[in-house]
Design a protein around this motif. Structure first.
Motif, PDB file in Angstrom:
ATOM      1  N   PHE A  99       0.710  -1.439   0.026  1.00 46.92           N
ATOM      2  CA  PHE A  99       0.136  -0.108  -0.296  1.00 46.92           C
ATOM      3  C   PHE A  99       0.516   1.587   0.578  1.00 46.92           C
ATOM      4  N   ILE A 100       0.571   2.039  -0.357  1.00 41.14           N
ATOM      5  CA  ILE A 100       0.384   3.673  -0.726  1.00 41.14           C
ATOM      6  C   ILE A 100      -0.487   3.905   0.204  1.00 41.14           C
ATOM      7  N   TRP A 101      -0.359   4.956   1.297  1.00 41.54           N
ATOM      8  CA  TRP A 101      -0.963   5.765   2.875  1.00 41.54           C
ATOM      9  C   TRP A 101      -0.728   7.182   2.203  1.00 41.54           C
ATOM     10  N   TYR A 102      -1.440   8.231   2.282  1.00 44.00           N
ATOM     11  CA  TYR A 102      -0.775   9.244   2.081  1.00 44.00           C
ATOM     12  C   TYR A 102      -2.414  10.267   3.117  1.00 44.00           C
ATOM     13  N   ASP A 103      -1.911  11.284   3.850  1.00 45.97           N
ATOM     14  CA  ASP A 103      -3.181  12.215   4.684  1.00 45.97           C
ATOM     15  C   ASP A 103      -3.434  13.459   4.102  1.00 45.97           C
ATOM     16  N   SER A 104      -5.069  12.592   3.787  1.00 51.26           N
ATOM     17  CA  SER A 104      -5.886  13.334   2.594  1.00 51.26           C
ATOM     18  C   SER A 104      -6.232  14.344   3.203  1.00 51.26           C
ATOM     19  N   ARG A 105      -5.664  14.813   4.353  1.00 46.41           N
ATOM     20  CA  ARG A 105      -5.420  16.352   4.346  1.00 46.41           C
ATOM     21  C   ARG A 105      -4.252  17.171   4.142  1.00 46.41           C
ATOM     22  N   LYS A 106      -3.726  16.886   3.158  1.00 46.64           N
ATOM     23  CA  LYS A 106      -2.300  17.515   2.872  1.00 46.64           C
ATOM     24  C   LYS A 106      -2.017  17.056   1.257  1.00 46.64           C
ATOM     25  N   PHE A 107      -2.259  15.779   0.921  1.00 44.62           N
ATOM     26  CA  PHE A 107      -2.573  15.876  -0.351  1.00 44.62           C
ATOM     27  C   PHE A 107      -3.927  15.496  -1.240  1.00 44.62           C
ATOM     28  N   ASP A 108      -3.781  15.284  -2.229  1.00 46.86           N
ATOM     29  CA  ASP A 108      -4.893  14.674  -3.452  1.00 46.86           C
ATOM     30  C   ASP A 108      -4.190  13.334  -3.868  1.00 46.86           C
ATOM     31  N   LEU A 109      -5.258  12.353  -4.483  1.00 48.06           N
ATOM     32  CA  LEU A 109      -4.680  11.340  -5.286  1.00 48.06           C
ATOM     33  C   LEU A 109      -5.028  11.731  -7.264  1.00 48.06           C
ATOM     34  N   VAL A 110      -3.758  11.691  -7.756  1.00 43.95           N
ATOM     35  CA  VAL A 110      -3.224  11.951  -9.134  1.00 43.95           C
ATOM     36  C   VAL A 110      -3.947  10.800  -9.804  1.00 43.95           C
ATOM     37  N   GLU A 111      -2.746   9.997  -9.651  1.00 46.08           N
ATOM     38  CA  GLU A 111      -2.873   8.551 -10.263  1.00 46.08           C
ATOM     39  C   GLU A 111      -1.887   7.564  -9.677  1.00 46.08           C
ATOM     40  N   SER A 138      10.043 -10.181  -8.338  1.00 42.07           N
ATOM     41  CA  SER A 138       9.905 -10.243  -7.104  1.00 42.07           C
ATOM     42  C   SER A 138       8.684 -11.865  -7.051  1.00 42.07           C
ATOM     43  N   ASP A 139       8.203 -11.496  -6.272  1.00 46.83           N
ATOM     44  CA  ASP A 139       7.496 -12.457  -5.525  1.00 46.83           C
ATOM     45  C   ASP A 139       6.314 -11.062  -5.776  1.00 46.83           C
ATOM     46  N   HIS A 140       6.283  -9.622  -5.895  1.00 44.17           N
ATOM     47  CA  HIS A 140       5.873  -8.852  -5.374  1.00 44.17           C
ATOM     48  C   HIS A 140       5.652  -7.994  -6.630  1.00 44.17           C
ATOM     49  N   PHE A 141       4.246  -6.695  -7.423  1.00 48.15           N
ATOM     50  CA  PHE A 141       4.457  -6.411  -7.955  1.00 48.15           C
ATOM     51  C   PHE A 141       5.070  -5.037  -7.570  1.00 48.15           C
ATOM     52  N   PRO A 142       4.972  -4.151  -8.136  1.00 44.28           N
ATOM     53  CA  PRO A 142       5.514  -2.466  -7.430  1.00 44.28           C
ATOM     54  C   PRO A 142       4.281  -1.846  -7.340  1.00 44.28           C
ATOM     55  N   VAL A 143       4.049  -0.640  -6.529  1.00 44.71           N
ATOM     56  CA  VAL A 143       2.995  -0.681  -6.632  1.00 44.71           C
ATOM     57  C   VAL A 143       3.011   1.272  -7.310  1.00 44.71           C
ATOM     58  N   TRP A 144       2.845   2.042  -7.661  1.00 45.46           N
ATOM     59  CA  TRP A 144       2.920   3.614  -7.925  1.00 45.46           C
ATOM     60  C   TRP A 144       1.786   4.809  -7.877  1.00 45.46           C
ATOM     61  N   ALA A 145       2.140   5.689  -7.046  1.00 44.48           N
ATOM     62  CA  ALA A 145       1.363   6.091  -7.578  1.00 44.48           C
ATOM     63  C   ALA A 145       1.351   7.615  -7.387  1.00 44.48           C
ATOM     64  N   VAL A 146       0.751   8.764  -8.154  1.00 44.73           N
ATOM     65  CA  VAL A 146       1.216  10.100  -8.092  1.00 44.73           C
ATOM     66  C   VAL A 146       0.524  10.712  -7.147  1.00 44.73           C
ATOM     67  N   LEU A 147       1.128  12.111  -6.131  1.00 47.87           N
ATOM     68  CA  LEU A 147       0.251  12.414  -5.110  1.00 47.87           C
ATOM     69  C   LEU A 147       0.376  14.272  -5.624  1.00 47.87           C
ATOM     70  N   ARG A 148      -0.657  14.947  -5.246  1.00 44.00           N
ATOM     71  CA  ARG A 148      -0.044  16.238  -5.237  1.00 44.00           C
ATOM     72  C   ARG A 148      -0.650  17.156  -3.419  1.00 44.00           C
ATOM     73  N   MET A 149       0.134  17.928  -3.374  1.00 42.94           N
ATOM     74  CA  MET A 149       0.534  18.399  -2.120  1.00 42.94           C
ATOM     75  C   MET A 149      -0.234  19.429  -2.206  1.00 42.94           C
ATOM     76  N   LYS A 150      -1.297  19.403  -1.050  1.00 42.52           N
ATOM     77  CA  LYS A 150      -2.827  20.869  -1.408  1.00 42.52           C
ATOM     78  C   LYS A 150      -1.612  21.927  -1.205  1.00 42.52           C
ATOM     79  N   LYS A 151      -2.818  22.748  -1.232  1.00 43.41           N
ATOM     80  CA  LYS A 151      -1.888  24.253  -1.769  1.00 43.41           C
ATOM     81  C   LYS A 151      -1.892  24.953  -0.381  1.00 43.41           C
ATOM     82  N   ASP A 152      -2.520  24.441   0.502  1.00 45.24           N
ATOM     83  CA  ASP A 152      -1.834  25.902   1.948  1.00 45.24           C
ATOM     84  C   ASP A 152      -0.741  24.591   2.436  1.00 45.24           C
ATOM     85  N   GLN A 153      -0.722  23.764   2.235  1.00 44.71           N
ATOM     86  CA  GLN A 153       0.302  22.891   2.320  1.00 44.71           C
ATOM     87  C   GLN A 153       2.328  23.241   2.186  1.00 44.71           C
ATOM     88  N   GLN A 154       2.157  24.017   1.326  1.00 50.74           N
ATOM     89  CA  GLN A 154       2.801  24.649   0.241  1.00 50.74           C
ATOM     90  C   GLN A 154       3.870  25.814   0.776  1.00 50.74           C
TER      91      GLN A 154
END
Length: 263
Positions: free
Chosen positions: A226-238, A247-263
């Motif tokens: 899993f990839i976990w993110y704090d939804s108060r701070k990030f939005d999921l893009v992909e 491997s016996d696992h697959f890589p998991v991939w995510a793209v996140l965008r930091m919310k503007k009020d966190q910059q």
């Protein structure tokens, strides 16, 4: 002249104020550096090429050996898998040892484009079993935004351990001064008590994307990485699961965008 100078400042500052850079993330259990169906066949070159192609900002790796007898069997000499991957990819590497193993260490790995304040925290094991840990880094983007990134591999044996480890991991994340992303092999599924114990403002990228694809390539399959993110701070893009046979696992991939009020 003063007006031109002011316009220049606004131009330079504008993207920093208005747009957050997207953060590309991979989590991957690398099966201690060998192909799962071909004993002693190294997999690091293929994994390194994958990372070079995808260019994530941060990578969490699990089942990582450092200078073990097992790595010597696979690579003809004991090696630090993170140092080797760091050398081959150009990323900065960090090994977080969870336990002594085979004359060396075994634990978590991080690869980052730019980071500081690396540290390893031990996770509780009230039911016994293997020691477990999480590795953290404060990562920095080209746009100068900072965030903390943690990688972990939770207990594969005992529910009590995983519950305690979830509590410890997410409690620690809440103490950090920058937005936090957590990734790894959690060894539990979406319908487990461990999964449902995680605070509701933490979102799991696969669930948000509606992607139920397995991440552990066993006979029956399982979604435990899993990839976990704090939804108060990030939005999921992909989000996606990358089906490669290294491997016996697959890589998991995510793209996140930091919310503007966190910059």
């Amino acid at each position: 002249m003063k007006r031109l100078f002011l316009y220049a400042l606004i131009f330079l500052a504008g993207p920093r104020i208005s747009f957050a850079q997207e953060i590309k993330i991979i989590s991957y259990n690398i099966y201690h550096g060998e192909y799962p169906d071909q004993a002693s066949k190294p997999n690091l070159a293929d994994i390194a090429n994958l990372f070079i192609q995808l260019q994530p900002e941060v990578i969490a790796l699990q089942e990582v050996d450092s200078m073990t007898e097992r790595s010597a069997r696979i690579y003809s000499e004991p090696i630090d898998l993170i140092k080797k991957l760091s050398w081959e990819t150009g990323y900065r590497g960090y090994f977080g040892k969870a336990m002594e193993f085979g004359g060396g260490g075994y634990g978590e790995g991080l690869l980052v484009k730019k980071g500081s304040q690396y540290r390893t925290i031990a996770l509780p094991t009230p039911a016994g079993g293997e020691p477990r840990a999480a590795a953290f880094v404060k990562a920095e983007l080209k746009s100068l935004e900072e965030f903390y990134f943690g990688g972990t591999h939770l207990c594969h044996e005992f529910t009590d351990n995983r519950i305690a480890q979830v509590d410890s991991l997410f409690a620690y994340a809440e103490t950090l001064s920058k937005p936090v992303i957590l990734a790894g092999d959690f060894n539990f599924g979406p319908n487990s008590p461990e999964y449902n114990r995680i605070p509701s403002h933490w979102k799991e990228a696969g669930a948000v994307a509606g992607n139920t694809q397995k991440t552990y390539d066993s006979e029956n399959g399982a979604r435990i990485d899993f990839i976990w993110y704090d939804s108060r701070k990030f939005d999921l893009v992909e989000y996606k699961v990358i089906e490669v046979p290294f491997s016996d696992h697959f890589p998991v991939w995510a793209v996140l965008r930091m919310k503007k009020d966190q910059q």
